[in-house]
Design a protein around this motif. Structure first.
Motif, mmCIF file in Angstrom:
data_model
loop_
_atom_site.group_PDB
_atom_site.id
_atom_site.type_symbol
_atom_site.label_atom_id
_atom_site.label_comp_id
_atom_site.label_asym_id
_atom_site.label_seq_id
_atom_site.Cartn_x
_atom_site.Cartn_y
_atom_site.Cartn_z
ATOM 1 N N GLY A 1 0.608 -1.120 0.073
ATOM 2 C CA GLY A 1 0.107 -0.040 0.149
ATOM 3 C C GLY A 1 0.749 1.321 0.122
ATOM 4 N N ARG A 2 2.123 1.078 -0.002
ATOM 5 C CA ARG A 2 2.826 2.364 -0.082
ATOM 6 C C ARG A 2 3.801 2.353 -1.478
ATOM 7 N NH1 ARG A 2 5.582 3.468 5.692
ATOM 8 N NH2 ARG A 2 5.891 5.351 4.681
ATOM 9 N N GLN B 1 23.435 -4.702 4.983
ATOM 10 C CA GLN B 1 23.221 -5.223 6.325
ATOM 11 C C GLN B 1 22.382 -4.506 7.109
ATOM 12 O OE1 GLN B 1 25.200 -7.899 7.884
ATOM 13 N NE2 GLN B 1 23.737 -7.558 9.220
ATOM 14 N N LEU B 2 21.300 -5.032 7.483
ATOM 15 C CA LEU B 2 20.033 -4.467 8.242
ATOM 16 C C LEU B 2 20.156 -4.874 9.636
ATOM 17 C CD1 LEU B 2 18.988 -5.234 5.278
ATOM 18 C CD2 LEU B 2 16.940 -4.913 6.150
ATOM 19 N N SER B 3 20.248 -4.127 10.508
ATOM 20 C CA SER B 3 20.284 -4.481 11.815
ATOM 21 C C SER B 3 19.397 -3.400 12.690
ATOM 22 C CB SER B 3 21.933 -3.901 12.394
ATOM 23 O OG SER B 3 22.842 -4.572 11.923
ATOM 24 N N SER B 4 19.191 -3.955 13.963
ATOM 25 C CA SER B 4 18.166 -3.135 14.988
ATOM 26 C C SER B 4 16.814 -2.957 14.015
ATOM 27 C CB SER B 4 18.638 -1.837 15.310
ATOM 28 O OG SER B 4 19.939 -1.979 15.958
ATOM 29 N N LEU B 5 16.485 -3.980 13.438
ATOM 30 C CA LEU B 5 15.246 -4.144 12.606
ATOM 31 C C LEU B 5 13.960 -3.896 13.497
ATOM 32 C CD1 LEU B 5 16.266 -6.847 10.279
ATOM 33 C CD2 LEU B 5 15.571 -4.449 9.542
ATOM 34 N N LYS B 6 13.071 -3.039 12.711
ATOM 35 C CA LYS B 6 11.754 -2.570 13.333
ATOM 36 C C LYS B 6 10.687 -3.153 12.446
ATOM 37 C CE LYS B 6 14.120 1.900 14.648
ATOM 38 N NZ LYS B 6 13.794 3.234 14.338
ATOM 39 N N PRO B 7 9.648 -3.296 12.938
ATOM 40 C CA PRO B 7 8.460 -3.674 12.307
ATOM 41 C C PRO B 7 8.021 -2.882 11.111
ATOM 42 C CG PRO B 7 7.915 -3.927 14.607
ATOM 43 C CD PRO B 7 9.202 -3.115 14.493
ATOM 44 N N GLU B 8 8.292 -1.591 11.193
ATOM 45 C CA GLU B 8 8.277 -0.705 10.091
ATOM 46 C C GLU B 8 9.108 -0.854 8.969
ATOM 47 O OE1 GLU B 8 8.526 0.183 13.203
ATOM 48 O OE2 GLU B 8 9.433 2.024 13.398
ATOM 49 N N ASP B 9 10.250 -1.652 9.038
ATOM 50 C CA ASP B 9 11.340 -1.986 8.205
ATOM 51 C C ASP B 9 10.538 -3.113 7.150
ATOM 52 O OD1 ASP B 9 13.816 -1.699 10.572
ATOM 53 O OD2 ASP B 9 13.240 -0.141 8.796
ATOM 54 N N THR B 10 9.645 -3.751 7.439
ATOM 55 C CA THR B 10 8.750 -4.747 6.776
ATOM 56 C C THR B 10 8.440 -4.416 5.214
ATOM 57 O OG1 THR B 10 8.088 -5.986 8.680
ATOM 58 C CG2 THR B 10 6.886 -6.262 6.518
ATOM 59 N N ALA B 11 9.122 -5.018 4.261
ATOM 60 C CA ALA B 11 8.876 -4.579 2.913
ATOM 61 C C ALA B 11 9.515 -5.489 2.010
ATOM 62 C CB ALA B 11 9.427 -2.938 2.596
#
Length: 121
Positions: free
Chosen positions: A42-43, A81-91
């Motif tokens: 949706g974004r 490299q993705l670190s300290s992931l947050k739910p809003e990083d879902t994509a």
């Protein structure tokens, strides 16, 4: 022509890490600027990070300090490299190759198929 294939996505808990890879074929990417973009449901697709042909890196404010982009020209591969992931990083995360120094998706001529990153809370 440059073909790009992303890998490394998956499901991870908040605070966790993942390493995405983007393997290129067809041409060497050493002279290309390589970008990472993402698109959540949706974004619109948004810029995440880029590494120019010179090696200089640039990040979106939302990921600065948490994500790191790098390249291995000998392997014709770019990493995120993705670190300290947050739910809003879902994509779905996409890598792209372009000839300019730009964060605008339209200026990248070659794209991979994307890899899903899901961050659970």
């Amino acid at each position: 022509q440059v073909q790009l294939v992303e890998s490394g996505g998956g499901l991870v808990q908040a605070g966790g890490s993942l390493r995405l890879s983007c393997a290129a074929s067809g041409r060497t990417i050493s002279s290309y600027s390589m970008g990472w973009f993402r698109q959540a449901p949706g974004r619109e697709r948004e810029f995440v990070a880029a590494i120019w042909w010179s090696g200089t890196t640039y990040y979106a404010d939302s990921v600065k300090g948490r994500f790191t982009v790098s390249r291995d020209n000998a392997k014709n591969t770019v990493y995120l490299q993705l670190s300290s992931l947050k739910p809003e990083d879902t994509a779905v995360y996409y890598c792209a190759a372009g000839s300019g120094i730009t964060v605008v998706a339209a200026n990248y001529g070659y794209w991979g198929q994307g890899t899903q990153v899901t961050v659970s809370s």
